[in-house]
Design a protein around this motif. Structure first.
Motif, PDB file in Angstrom:
ATOM      1  N   LEU A 195       0.806  -1.215   0.000  1.00 45.82           N
ATOM      2  CA  LEU A 195       0.000   0.000   0.000  1.00 45.82           C
ATOM      3  C   LEU A 195       0.837   1.261   0.000  1.00 45.82           C
ATOM      4  O   LEU A 195       0.699   2.103  -0.887  1.00 45.82           O
ATOM      5  CB  LEU A 195      -0.947  -0.006   1.212  1.00 45.82           C
ATOM      6  CG  LEU A 195      -1.885   1.200   1.311  1.00 45.82           C
ATOM      7  CD1 LEU A 195      -2.812   1.245   0.098  1.00 45.82           C
ATOM      8  CD2 LEU A 195      -2.706   1.146   2.590  1.00 45.82           C
ATOM      9  N   LEU A 234       1.636   3.720  -3.367  1.00 50.88           N
ATOM     10  CA  LEU A 234       1.146   5.090  -3.296  1.00 50.88           C
ATOM     11  C   LEU A 234       2.281   6.093  -3.429  1.00 50.88           C
ATOM     12  O   LEU A 234       2.113   7.163  -4.048  1.00 50.88           O
ATOM     13  CB  LEU A 234       0.408   5.308  -1.972  1.00 50.88           C
ATOM     14  CG  LEU A 234      -1.003   4.716  -1.871  1.00 50.88           C
ATOM     15  CD1 LEU A 234      -1.572   4.951  -0.483  1.00 50.88           C
ATOM     16  CD2 LEU A 234      -1.914   5.313  -2.932  1.00 50.88           C
ATOM     17  N   ILE A 284     -16.030   3.530   0.124  1.00 47.13           N
ATOM     18  CA  ILE A 284     -14.636   3.458  -0.329  1.00 47.13           C
ATOM     19  C   ILE A 284     -14.532   2.639  -1.607  1.00 47.13           C
ATOM     20  O   ILE A 284     -13.805   3.004  -2.544  1.00 47.13           O
ATOM     21  CB  ILE A 284     -13.759   2.868   0.785  1.00 47.13           C
ATOM     22  CG1 ILE A 284     -13.654   3.865   1.944  1.00 47.13           C
ATOM     23  CG2 ILE A 284     -12.367   2.516   0.264  1.00 47.13           C
ATOM     24  CD1 ILE A 284     -12.936   3.321   3.157  1.00 47.13           C
ATOM     25  N   GLY A 326     -13.751   3.965  -6.227  1.00 50.95           N
ATOM     26  CA  GLY A 326     -12.872   3.420  -7.256  1.00 50.95           C
ATOM     27  C   GLY A 326     -13.580   2.496  -8.223  1.00 50.95           C
ATOM     28  O   GLY A 326     -12.919   1.761  -8.962  1.00 50.95           O
ATOM     29  N   SER A 347      -1.704   9.472 -12.576  1.00 48.23           N
ATOM     30  CA  SER A 347      -1.231   9.450 -11.192  1.00 48.23           C
ATOM     31  C   SER A 347      -1.763  10.646 -10.416  1.00 48.23           C
ATOM     32  O   SER A 347      -2.138  10.517  -9.244  1.00 48.23           O
ATOM     33  CB  SER A 347       0.294   9.435 -11.157  1.00 48.23           C
ATOM     34  OG  SER A 347       0.806   8.274 -11.774  1.00 48.23           O
ATOM     35  N   SER A 370      -5.239   9.905  -9.528  1.00 48.97           N
ATOM     36  CA  SER A 370      -5.282   8.912  -8.459  1.00 48.97           C
ATOM     37  C   SER A 370      -4.991   9.536  -7.111  1.00 48.97           C
ATOM     38  O   SER A 370      -5.686   9.262  -6.121  1.00 48.97           O
ATOM     39  CB  SER A 370      -4.265   7.803  -8.745  1.00 48.97           C
ATOM     40  OG  SER A 370      -4.528   7.162  -9.965  1.00 48.97           O
ATOM     41  N   VAL A 371      -3.968  10.385  -7.045  1.00 50.63           N
ATOM     42  CA  VAL A 371      -3.612  11.032  -5.781  1.00 50.63           C
ATOM     43  C   VAL A 371      -4.755  11.924  -5.311  1.00 50.63           C
ATOM     44  O   VAL A 371      -5.098  11.951  -4.110  1.00 50.63           O
ATOM     45  CB  VAL A 371      -2.313  11.844  -5.946  1.00 50.63           C
ATOM     46  CG1 VAL A 371      -2.050  12.706  -4.715  1.00 50.63           C
ATOM     47  CG2 VAL A 371      -1.135  10.912  -6.187  1.00 50.63           C
ATOM     48  N   LEU A 399      -7.926  11.544  -5.970  1.00 49.00           N
ATOM     49  CA  LEU A 399      -9.009  10.676  -5.509  1.00 49.00           C
ATOM     50  C   LEU A 399      -8.735  10.161  -4.101  1.00 49.00           C
ATOM     51  O   LEU A 399      -9.636  10.153  -3.251  1.00 49.00           O
ATOM     52  CB  LEU A 399      -9.180   9.505  -6.480  1.00 49.00           C
ATOM     53  CG  LEU A 399     -10.236   8.463  -6.099  1.00 49.00           C
ATOM     54  CD1 LEU A 399     -11.621   9.090  -6.093  1.00 49.00           C
ATOM     55  CD2 LEU A 399     -10.187   7.284  -7.067  1.00 49.00           C
ATOM     56  N   VAL A 400      -7.511   9.730  -3.837  1.00 45.23           N
ATOM     57  CA  VAL A 400      -7.153   9.251  -2.503  1.00 45.23           C
ATOM     58  C   VAL A 400      -7.304  10.365  -1.468  1.00 45.23           C
ATOM     59  O   VAL A 400      -7.818  10.143  -0.362  1.00 45.23           O
ATOM     60  CB  VAL A 400      -5.720   8.692  -2.503  1.00 45.23           C
ATOM     61  CG1 VAL A 400      -5.266   8.372  -1.082  1.00 45.23           C
ATOM     62  CG2 VAL A 400      -5.629   7.448  -3.377  1.00 45.23           C
ATOM     63  N   MET A 456     -10.951  10.907  -0.702  1.00 48.20           N
ATOM     64  CA  MET A 456     -11.456   9.824   0.133  1.00 48.20           C
ATOM     65  C   MET A 456     -11.000   9.985   1.580  1.00 48.20           C
ATOM     66  O   MET A 456     -11.789   9.786   2.517  1.00 48.20           O
ATOM     67  CB  MET A 456     -10.999   8.482  -0.417  1.00 48.20           C
ATOM     68  CG  MET A 456     -11.631   8.104  -1.742  1.00 48.20           C
ATOM     69  SD  MET A 456     -10.916   6.604  -2.451  1.00 48.20           S
ATOM     70  CE  MET A 456     -11.264   5.415  -1.165  1.00 48.20           C
ATOM     71  N   LEU A 457      -9.738  10.347   1.785  1.00 47.23           N
ATOM     72  CA  LEU A 457      -9.236  10.520   3.146  1.00 47.23           C
ATOM     73  C   LEU A 457      -9.971  11.636   3.864  1.00 47.23           C
ATOM     74  O   LEU A 457     -10.352  11.498   5.035  1.00 47.23           O
ATOM     75  CB  LEU A 457      -7.730  10.817   3.109  1.00 47.23           C
ATOM     76  CG  LEU A 457      -6.814   9.651   2.748  1.00 47.23           C
ATOM     77  CD1 LEU A 457      -5.370  10.123   2.646  1.00 47.23           C
ATOM     78  CD2 LEU A 457      -6.925   8.532   3.773  1.00 47.23           C
TER      79      LEU A 457
END
Length: 285
Positions: free
Chosen positions: A24, A28, A213, A217, A251, A254-255, A257-258, A261-262
């Motif tokens: 993980l 990341l 969560i 995705g 990328s 993706s970052v 999106l993370v 979510m956080l």
């Protein structure tokens, strides 16, 4: 030589920590580094340090908008449907029938989500429910390749993940509390709001997080039931990494999106803690 507490702690947590870091944290970190790069001349990644990829996130705003609208909506819809079902299974059903009904909830997971999505394509397509409604004189409806179709697929696909955490919380509910509330003159609706619902909040929180969560995705359901017209961020990532081969921009998406979510999960957990603290304060009064 006796083992110290620190050594025992390392032996217990070390393997899981290494596994977590390898599967993980390290991926990341690689994605984060790639997000500051550029697209290579032939696609892929070219080393650089630029914020251009983040400045271009607006080009995928439609995917973010659909995800941020349909993921919470799908989570809420699944919760609304799952809670009465879980309550019925945990409180109302006798032990004789409970196992059978729980198996029926699990049955959809025995079939691939791909096959189930194809079934919904037929049901929501021109020869399915719209044709039935038209034959009844209710007008012409277009259901497939719409946000509604994606929402239906989401609820159907993720409903079991919402049912079981709530069911576990309700199953542990001490029925004597409900009897005591009834003896004190509380009507059923008040007993539910003041006893059952607060005690089931851990299950609600767990189920909501599981569904939300995973939905952030999601790729397959929007791809099949949205017909390329209802894109999620997952669909955008597949396009960027596999078709456009713009790994740097993918990328960055993706970052982002993370990060979203956080932030969302953190705010949700803080809200639940405040609700729990307020409930405890009321209980102490």
């Amino acid at each position: 030589m006796a083992m110290t507490k620190r050594q025992a702690r390392f032996l217990l947590l070390g393997p899981a920590g290494l596994w977590y870091a390898a599967l993980l944290v390290l991926p990341l970190a690689v994605v984060l580094v790639y997000s500051f790069g550029e697209r290579g001349a032939a696609g892929g990644y070219a080393p650089a340090f630029t914020l251009a990829q983040y400045a271009n996130l607006g080009a995928r705003w439609a995917a973010f908008r659909n995800t941020l609208m349909l993921a919470p909506a799908g989570t809420l819809a699944a919760l609304i449907i799952a809670y009465p079902l879980a309550y019925f299974l945990a409180v109302r059903v006798t032990a004789r029938w409970r196992t059978l009904l729980l198996v029926l909830v699990i049955v959809p997971f025995w079939t691939s989500i791909l096959i189930r999505s194809y079934a919904w394509i037929f049901l929501l397509g021109g020869r399915g429910i719209p044709q039935l409604l038209s034959s009844l004189g209710l007008g012409d409806f277009r259901l497939i390749n719409t946000p509604f179709a994606v929402l239906v697929g989401i609820v159907y696909g993720y409903l079991p993940l919402m049912v079981f955490p709530i069911y576990v919380s309700l199953e542990k509910l001490d029925k004597r509390l409900l009897e005591a509330a009834g003896d004190l003159g509380a009507p059923p609706w008040r007993s539910f709001l003041q006893v059952t619902l607060p005690l089931s909040l851990p299950g609600v929180a767990t189920g909501s997080m599981l569904v939300f969560i995973l939905l952030m995705g999601e790729y397959l359901i929007p791809q099949m039931l949205g017909g390329g017209k209802v894109f999620f961020v997952g669909n955008a990532l597949v396009d960027l990494f596999l078709q456009s081969r713009n790994w740097a921009f993918g990328s960055a998406v993706s970052v982002t999106l993370v990060a979203v979510m956080l932030v969302t999960v953190t705010l949700y957990m803080r809200f639940l803690r405040r609700v729990g603290a307020a409930r405890d304060d009321v209980g102490l009064m």
